[in-house]
Write a protein that holds these residues in place. Structure first.
Motif, PDB file in Angstrom:
ATOM      1  N   ILE A  90       0.795  -1.138   0.065  1.00 53.53           N
ATOM      2  CA  ILE A  90      -0.002   0.150   0.107  1.00 53.53           C
ATOM      3  C   ILE A  90       0.801   1.377  -0.064  1.00 53.53           C
ATOM      4  N   GLN A  91       0.612   2.039  -0.972  1.00 58.28           N
ATOM      5  CA  GLN A  91       1.313   3.368  -1.067  1.00 58.28           C
ATOM      6  C   GLN A  91       0.325   4.622  -0.962  1.00 58.28           C
ATOM      7  N   THR A  92       1.147   5.800  -0.643  1.00 61.12           N
ATOM      8  CA  THR A  92       0.321   6.748  -0.680  1.00 61.12           C
ATOM      9  C   THR A  92       0.794   7.632  -1.524  1.00 61.12           C
ATOM     10  N   VAL A  93       0.125   8.340  -2.627  1.00 57.72           N
ATOM     11  CA  VAL A  93       0.477   9.108  -3.600  1.00 57.72           C
ATOM     12  C   VAL A  93      -0.067  10.605  -3.558  1.00 57.72           C
ATOM     13  N   ALA A  94       0.690  11.590  -3.101  1.00 57.10           N
ATOM     14  CA  ALA A  94       0.257  12.640  -2.916  1.00 57.10           C
ATOM     15  C   ALA A  94       0.466  13.582  -4.249  1.00 57.10           C
ATOM     16  N   LEU A  95      -0.390  14.706  -4.856  1.00 63.40           N
ATOM     17  CA  LEU A  95      -0.197  15.191  -6.130  1.00 63.40           C
ATOM     18  C   LEU A  95      -0.558  16.521  -5.875  1.00 63.40           C
ATOM     19  N   LYS A  96       0.254  17.524  -6.438  1.00 63.85           N
ATOM     20  CA  LYS A  96      -0.296  19.054  -6.322  1.00 63.85           C
ATOM     21  C   LYS A  96      -1.240  19.155  -7.875  1.00 63.85           C
TER      22      LYS A  96
END
Length: 150
Positions: free
Chosen positions: A26-32
């Motif tokens: 499980i990964q958390t990907v944050a985007l602007k």
């Protein structure tokens, strides 16, 4: 153990030596993402929730941030977000306590959320000029031609 048992043994042995797929973590990907209104946020959330392996999608309109959690790859999430025709980049901000020099021109960003600065490499240094060396030499005690005021 007959012929049948021997065949089963070799069959099991061969099947266990085959490459097994790595289980994704499980990964958390944050985007602007540049979003102007609730409609933009809704569109981004709909597209990102369609990414294979995405378990949850959170969109923060005020911070211009979208967070995808699940069995996803950052490149695929980024590509899916770019399909919305919005300006997209991976989340560039970190807490200012995690950066060695948070107020250098590379890290400081007026648009950053509170207590956050741009993530810069540790090798980024404050640019020094040759003028600093001349001033140090001018007022040095070791220089016989130094300022007479000192």
């Amino acid at each position: 153990m007959g012929v049948q048992g021997t065949l089963e043994y070799f069959s099991d042995l061969l099947s266990s030596t085959k490459k097994k797929k790595k289980k994704k973590q499980i990964q958390t990907v944050a985007l602007k993402i540049r979003m102007d209104c609730e409609g933009c946020a809704r569109k981004v959330k709909h597209v990102l929730s369609g990414v294979k392996g995405a378990k949850s999608v959170e969109v923060d309109l005020k911070q211009q941030k979208a967070t995808v959690t699940g069995y996803v790859e950052p490149k695929k999430v980024l590509k899916a977000a770019q399909s919305t025709k919005k300006k997209v980049e991976l989340w560039p901000y970190v807490p200012y306590t995690m950066v060695a020099n948070p107020y250098i021109s590379l890290a400081y960003d007026k648009k950053a959320p509170p207590n956050m600065v741009r993530k810069v490499a540790d090798t980024a240094k404050i640019p020094e000029t040759t003028m600093d060396d001349r001033y140090i030499q001018m007022f040095s005690d070791e220089n016989p031609n130094a300022c007479s005021i000192m």
